[in-house]
Design a protein around this motif. Structure first.
Motif, short mmCIF file in Angstrom:
data_model
loop_
_atom_site.label_atom_id
_atom_site.label_comp_id
_atom_site.label_asym_id
_atom_site.label_seq_id
_atom_site.Cartn_x
_atom_site.Cartn_y
_atom_site.Cartn_z
N THR A 32 0.80 -1.21 0.00
CA THR A 32 0.00 0.00 0.00
C THR A 32 0.84 1.27 0.00
O THR A 32 0.77 2.10 -0.90
CB THR A 32 -0.90 0.03 1.25
N THR A 43 -5.60 -0.90 -2.87
CA THR A 43 -5.04 -0.66 -1.53
C THR A 43 -4.81 0.83 -1.31
O THR A 43 -5.14 1.37 -0.26
CB THR A 43 -3.72 -1.41 -1.36
N ALA A 44 -4.25 1.51 -2.33
CA ALA A 44 -3.99 2.94 -2.20
C ALA A 44 -5.31 3.70 -2.03
O ALA A 44 -5.37 4.67 -1.28
CB ALA A 44 -3.25 3.46 -3.43
#
Lengths: 289, 292
Positions: free
Chosen positions: B221, B246-247
């Motif tokens: 991430t 994820t980001a």
């Protein structure tokens, strides 16, 4: 074998009991702690949540306040202005932190300004562009102008740095330029101010916007960035203090009901002259003297 | 239970104790996974009910403030970044392990292995910071804007390379020496031995390394958040910025409320599904390979 079974059985139950106790105990300390903090709130613990812009400032104020009143604990948590509003409303926090003007549907909350913060447009220092008109900034951010040549610079494509949805800096920016979030055609989307400064500092053709406090601090500490004026007004703490910088926002503390006791005295402290040096240290602008 | 009663070991109470302790720890480990999935589903449920699963694929864009919740660009982002990194890191990792085991002088091999182990220990945020101040400006000089899918792939490659290299190294080291002696007795040259004897024998270990690396790449991430540009779009080229699932969670979770927050939990569910599919596929493939 039989003897063993008889011998073993009590042990087996004992183990079962032990296992059950382990699972129970892992739950119990947590809730006991919750209860303790709940009772502490009455005795002298303030939970302050909200804007990540305001949080470092309030944390510093909290430390000083704690040193003045030894039985008080100020717990500062970040999570954005929206969380500050929501937590104050739901009573999850005693005080919420909000880094913008209050909206109409937030009139149910009591708001107390503590300082001002400006949002400023930043470029790389080696970019020859010295100023941009509001319309030019809008054109760049909506993708109508994609080359610095069209904005008075050298022939290079523009890298537009935007902020992620929900950040209050984004809200201030969009509100002033009368844009919608989906109008912005960004090349880079960032989270916090530091990341914005690093992104622009590492890219000669980038344009971004961050809070003035952060930009001024980083520009004087070696980051190769330039703060653009808005209209004729230079981007500085000075012009924000005078109230002439258009792209600025008040930093608020909010409470659900009229504050009393500890919350009241902390808010009064946060609005007092005693904390002006702290506000300046964080590159925010104190309320008018 | 009954089988352990017949077991000769069960005569001793301490073994009973151990048995229950092990059952307990296994139950705790298992229930943690189930609880996480359960909470993910519970928190994602409002979004699945109010928005509906189809809109996560058919909405015009990802603008939660304007009630658009299209997750597909971020699915592509995660997929491209992961596949790119695995494609680059797999040959690099396996060949570097081959070099370490069969070609390098022992002293150099040891030093090299230590270096790779060091690479594995660097925290991901450090990779991200390095990527932001060194790699991104470099790519920006070649092809603006700089933060891009390419930067993400390079960072992920560096991050999963040690996982793949160390796993490959360990599985090469555990090949029975008589295989190598047999190959030498047949007069096979070194590369033919590696290709024809070592690789087939070490296949399952090499494969496990790749799967572990892929899992790390999907879940990464912080570093990805710092170098990928995070623009929600399906990338047209390597130099386009992308946002991974994820980001997206990390960027917006702190500021999300209501449906927006629940939609982020849905992206968490998608990630969980991807990992589950990966583990399932790995299980199936490695079983086929062992019994083939």
């Amino acid at each position: 074998m039989n003897i063993c079974r008889v011998l073993c059985r009590p042990k087996k139950y004992a183990l079962l009991v032990a296992l059950v106790m382990i699972t129970v105990f892992t739950d119990v300390p947590a809730s006991a702690e919750d209860q303790r903090t709940a009772s502490n709130q009455l005795n002298g613990k303030l939970v302050v949540t909200g804007s990540s812009t305001v949080a470092p400032l309030i944390a510093e104020m909290g430390k000083q306040f704690e040193s003045l009143h030894s039985n008080v604990r100020i717990d500062v948590q970040t999570g954005g202005s929206s969380r500050g509003i929501a937590d104050a409303r739901q009573g999850l926090a005693d005080i919420g932190m909000v880094s913008r003007a209050m909206k109409d549907d937030e009139r149910d909350l009591q708001a107390f300004p503590v300082a001002h913060d400006g949002v400023c447009i930043i470029l790389h220092r080696e970019n020859p562009v010295q100023a941009l008109a509001d319309e030019q900034i809008v054109a760049i951010y909506t993708g109508k102008v994609t080359n610095w040549k069209a904005a008075g610079g050298t022939d290079a494509p523009i890298t537009v740095v935007n902020k992620a949805d929900g950040r209050s800096t984004l809200e201030v920016f969009l509100q002033y330029f009368k844009l919608r979030a989906s109008d912005v055609k960004a090349h880079v989307v960032i989270g916090d101010n530091e990341q914005g400064v690093k992104t622009v500092a590492g890219n000669r053709t980038a344009i971004g916007y961050v809070s003035i406090g952060t930009a001024e601090y980083d520009a004087t500490h070696g980051a190769p960035i330039r703060l653009l004026p808005i209209g004729e007004v230079p981007a500085s703490s000075e012009s924000v203090r005078k109230g002439v910088f258009p792209l600025s926002r008040p930093l608020h503390l909010v409470t659900k009901t009229s504050p009393s006791g500890l919350a009241k005295s902390f808010i009064e402290y946060a609005q007092s002259k005693a904390v002006h040096d702290l506000i300046r240290q964080q590159y925010f602008v104190p309320l008018a003297d | 239970m009954t089988s352990s009663d017949n077991n000769i070991l069960s005569r001793w109470p301490t073994d009973r104790l151990l048995l229950w302790l092990l059952r307990g720890t296994a139950a705790i480990a298992g229930s943690i996974v189930l609880l996480i999935v359960l909470f993910l589903v519970l928190d994602a449920l409002p979004a699945l009910q109010h928005i509906g699963i189809a809109r996560f694929f058919t909405d015009p864009s990802w603008h939660p403030a304007e009630h658009f919740y299209n997750l597909t660009p971020m699915l592509w982002g995660t997929l491209f970044a992961t596949i790119g990194a695995v494609l680059v890191a797999t040959p690099l990792g396996i060949l570097s392990a081959v070099f370490c085991q069969y070609y390098a002088p022992p002293a150099l091999g040891r030093l090299y292995r230590k270096l790779i182990e060091l690479l594995a220990g660097i925290p991901s945020v450090v990779y991200g910071f390095w990527g932001l101040v060194v790699l991104v400006p470099l790519i920006g000089a070649i092809h603006p804007p700089g933060p891009s899918l390419l930067a993400g792939i390079v960072i992920l490659t560096i991050m999963i390379l040690p996982t793949i290299a160390l796993m490959a190294d360990a599985s090469l080291a555990s090949i029975p020496p008589q295989y190598l002696r047999g190959a030498a007795a047949l007069g096979l040259p070194r590369w033919a031995t590696i290709r024809g004897v070592v690789f087939p024998a070490a296949k399952s270990g090499l494969f496990t390394g790749v799967i572990l690396g892929t899992g790390r790449a999907i879940g990464e991430t912080m570093a990805i958040l710092m170098v990928c540009g995070n623009v929600v779009q399906a990338p047209q080229s390597l130099f386009d910025p992308v946002r991974t699932l994820t980001a997206n969670i990390a960027l917006e979770m702190a500021y999300a409320l209501g449906n927006h927050r629940a939609a982020l939990f849905v992206s968490g569910l998608f990630l969980m599904g991807m990992i589950a599919a990966l583990v399932g596929a790995a299980d199936r493939i490695s079983r086929e390979k062992i019994y083939a």
